[in-house]
Scaffold this motif. Sequence first.
Motif, short mmCIF file in Angstrom:
data_model
loop_
_atom_site.label_atom_id
_atom_site.label_comp_id
_atom_site.label_asym_id
_atom_site.label_seq_id
_atom_site.Cartn_x
_atom_site.Cartn_y
_atom_site.Cartn_z
N LEU A 291 32.70 9.26 55.61
CA LEU A 291 32.88 10.04 56.85
C LEU A 291 33.54 9.20 57.93
N ASP A 292 33.78 7.93 57.59
CA ASP A 292 34.52 7.09 58.53
C ASP A 292 35.99 7.43 58.40
N LEU A 293 36.63 7.72 59.51
CA LEU A 293 38.02 8.20 59.49
C LEU A 293 38.95 7.18 58.86
N THR A 294 38.80 5.91 59.20
CA THR A 294 39.67 4.86 58.65
C THR A 294 39.46 4.73 57.14
N THR A 295 38.19 4.68 56.74
CA THR A 295 37.85 4.57 55.31
C THR A 295 38.35 5.80 54.55
N LEU A 296 38.21 6.95 55.15
CA LEU A 296 38.62 8.20 54.52
C LEU A 296 40.13 8.22 54.27
N LYS A 297 40.89 7.70 55.25
CA LYS A 297 42.35 7.64 55.05
C LYS A 297 42.70 6.66 53.92
N GLU A 298 41.95 5.57 53.81
CA GLU A 298 42.17 4.62 52.69
C GLU A 298 41.86 5.29 51.36
N GLN A 299 40.78 6.09 51.35
CA GLN A 299 40.43 6.80 50.13
C GLN A 299 41.50 7.83 49.78
N GLN A 300 42.09 8.44 50.80
CA GLN A 300 43.18 9.39 50.56
C GLN A 300 44.38 8.69 49.92
N ASP A 301 44.76 7.53 50.45
CA ASP A 301 45.87 6.77 49.87
C ASP A 301 45.55 6.34 48.43
N SER A 302 44.29 5.94 48.23
CA SER A 302 43.87 5.45 46.92
C SER A 302 43.94 6.55 45.87
N ILE A 303 43.44 7.76 46.19
CA ILE A 303 43.44 8.84 45.21
C ILE A 303 44.85 9.35 44.97
N GLN A 304 45.68 9.34 46.00
CA GLN A 304 47.08 9.75 45.81
C GLN A 304 47.82 8.77 44.90
N SER A 305 47.55 7.47 45.09
CA SER A 305 48.15 6.45 44.21
C SER A 305 47.64 6.61 42.78
N PHE A 306 46.35 6.91 42.67
CA PHE A 306 45.75 7.11 41.34
C PHE A 306 46.41 8.29 40.63
N VAL A 307 46.60 9.40 41.34
CA VAL A 307 47.22 10.59 40.75
C VAL A 307 48.65 10.29 40.31
N THR A 308 49.34 9.50 41.11
CA THR A 308 50.72 9.12 40.74
C THR A 308 50.75 8.33 39.44
N LYS A 309 49.83 7.34 39.31
CA LYS A 309 49.76 6.54 38.08
C LYS A 309 49.36 7.41 36.88
N LEU A 310 48.43 8.34 37.10
CA LEU A 310 48.00 9.20 36.01
C LEU A 310 49.12 10.12 35.57
N GLN A 311 49.86 10.65 36.52
CA GLN A 311 50.99 11.53 36.19
C GLN A 311 52.09 10.75 35.43
N GLU A 312 52.24 9.49 35.79
CA GLU A 312 53.20 8.65 35.07
C GLU A 312 52.75 8.47 33.61
N LEU A 313 51.46 8.23 33.42
CA LEU A 313 50.91 8.10 32.07
C LEU A 313 51.08 9.40 31.29
N MET A 314 50.85 10.52 31.94
CA MET A 314 51.00 11.82 31.28
C MET A 314 52.46 12.07 30.89
N ALA A 315 53.39 11.62 31.73
CA ALA A 315 54.81 11.77 31.40
C ALA A 315 55.16 10.91 30.18
N ASN A 316 54.63 9.69 30.15
CA ASN A 316 54.87 8.81 28.99
C ASN A 316 54.27 9.41 27.71
N THR A 317 53.09 10.01 27.86
CA THR A 317 52.44 10.65 26.71
C THR A 317 53.27 11.81 26.19
N ALA A 318 53.81 12.59 27.10
CA ALA A 318 54.64 13.72 26.71
C ALA A 318 55.90 13.24 26.00
N ASN A 319 56.52 12.21 26.55
CA ASN A 319 57.73 11.66 25.92
C ASN A 319 57.43 11.11 24.52
#
Length: 431
Positions: A291-319
Amino acid sequence: MLLQNTDGAEKLALQGQLTTLSSDWEEVKKSSAEQADKLQTALQRSLKYQEHAEKLSSWIQECEASEGRVKLTVDPVAVESSISQVKALQKDVDKHRGMVEQLNTAADSLLEVANTDTEAVKEEKASIGKRVDNVVEGLQSKRDSLEKISHTVKEFNDAYKEAKGQLEGAKKQVDAYESQGVQAHSNKNLANMKAQHKSLEGVQNQVEHLKSLAKELVVDVPDADGVTDLLLQADSIETDYGTLNKKLEETCQVLEGKLQGIGQFQNSIREMFSRFTDLDDELDSMAPVDLDLTTLKEQQDSIQSFVTKLQELMANTANAGDSCKKMLETETSPDLLGLKRDLDALSKQCGKLLDRAKGREVQVQSTLTKLEELYGKLHQAEDKLCSAVDKEASQEAVGMETDVINQQLEAFKSLHIVYEIMEAFVGISEG
């Protein structure tokens, strides 16, 4: 008559001659009787010796003939039969040793009384003894040869049977591999073929041992029936070994070439699974939404980065899945089919992990949006609260006039709004 017609000295002389003659005659009679006894004794001993000599000579002749009929052969059954025959002959020799002793005794007894033709007896005695010794030595030599043949042939047949069995087992594996066609191109079959090729190293040693045993028999018992057949058997199995060994080498080379590309592809898929495991652990290790605004924004960046890496893995899997389908169009390898199933499973797992990540991303974004709205309302509430406090401080007792009452009512409404905002903040915090 002379004595009746003579007198005096002449008669005495004649009587002396008669006495001497009578005495000499008695000596002759005695000597003749003794000689007759000696001759009779010699005759009896000679007959006894001759009887023993004839019996032994006849027996030796039969024994030599029997020994000659015992054949050297490499046939196991015939060898055992020959060994039994030789043992029986040796027992018979042992039984006749008493006759040999009797012959020697008879010969010695005869030689005690004989004084002519003794050399013939001595030579015959020595000859018979030599023949008996030759029979004993010949039987023992033949028995040794037969037992050596029996032992060597058994060792040869055991080694031949084992080597033949291993070659047949390896050949069945090769035939089974070839019957699978293109489906045989798998790491499992490659490992099996390499194991079969490795096992043939022991067969090579057995083949060399077989040839050594066969050559040894050829040298030791060249006249044995069938001994050259053992050499032919050793040469035949050596040829079979060479042919099968070469075929296994070529099969392993072909399989390794076919599976090299599949192996590299398999390694890349292992890396994808490893990457997925790391991402799964990373998501599990993320802290609860703060609920800390600064921490929450870090968590937002972290999960967005995680989704990007996962989508990259999914693209490699599809290929990788597309590549696997193309490879399966040209080769239906069991390993490729297994990799295709692995990729499908990985794709599903990535989808589930993405759903979890998206859920967290939505939760973080929703909380962040609410928290930003809350902070905005708090700022508004803070401004209004300050204004309300100022107004409350300046308020007097509740007036009786309408205008004054309306002003006091507006101030109360401002305080009520601040109270609602504070309740909303508490509700978000508890959520």
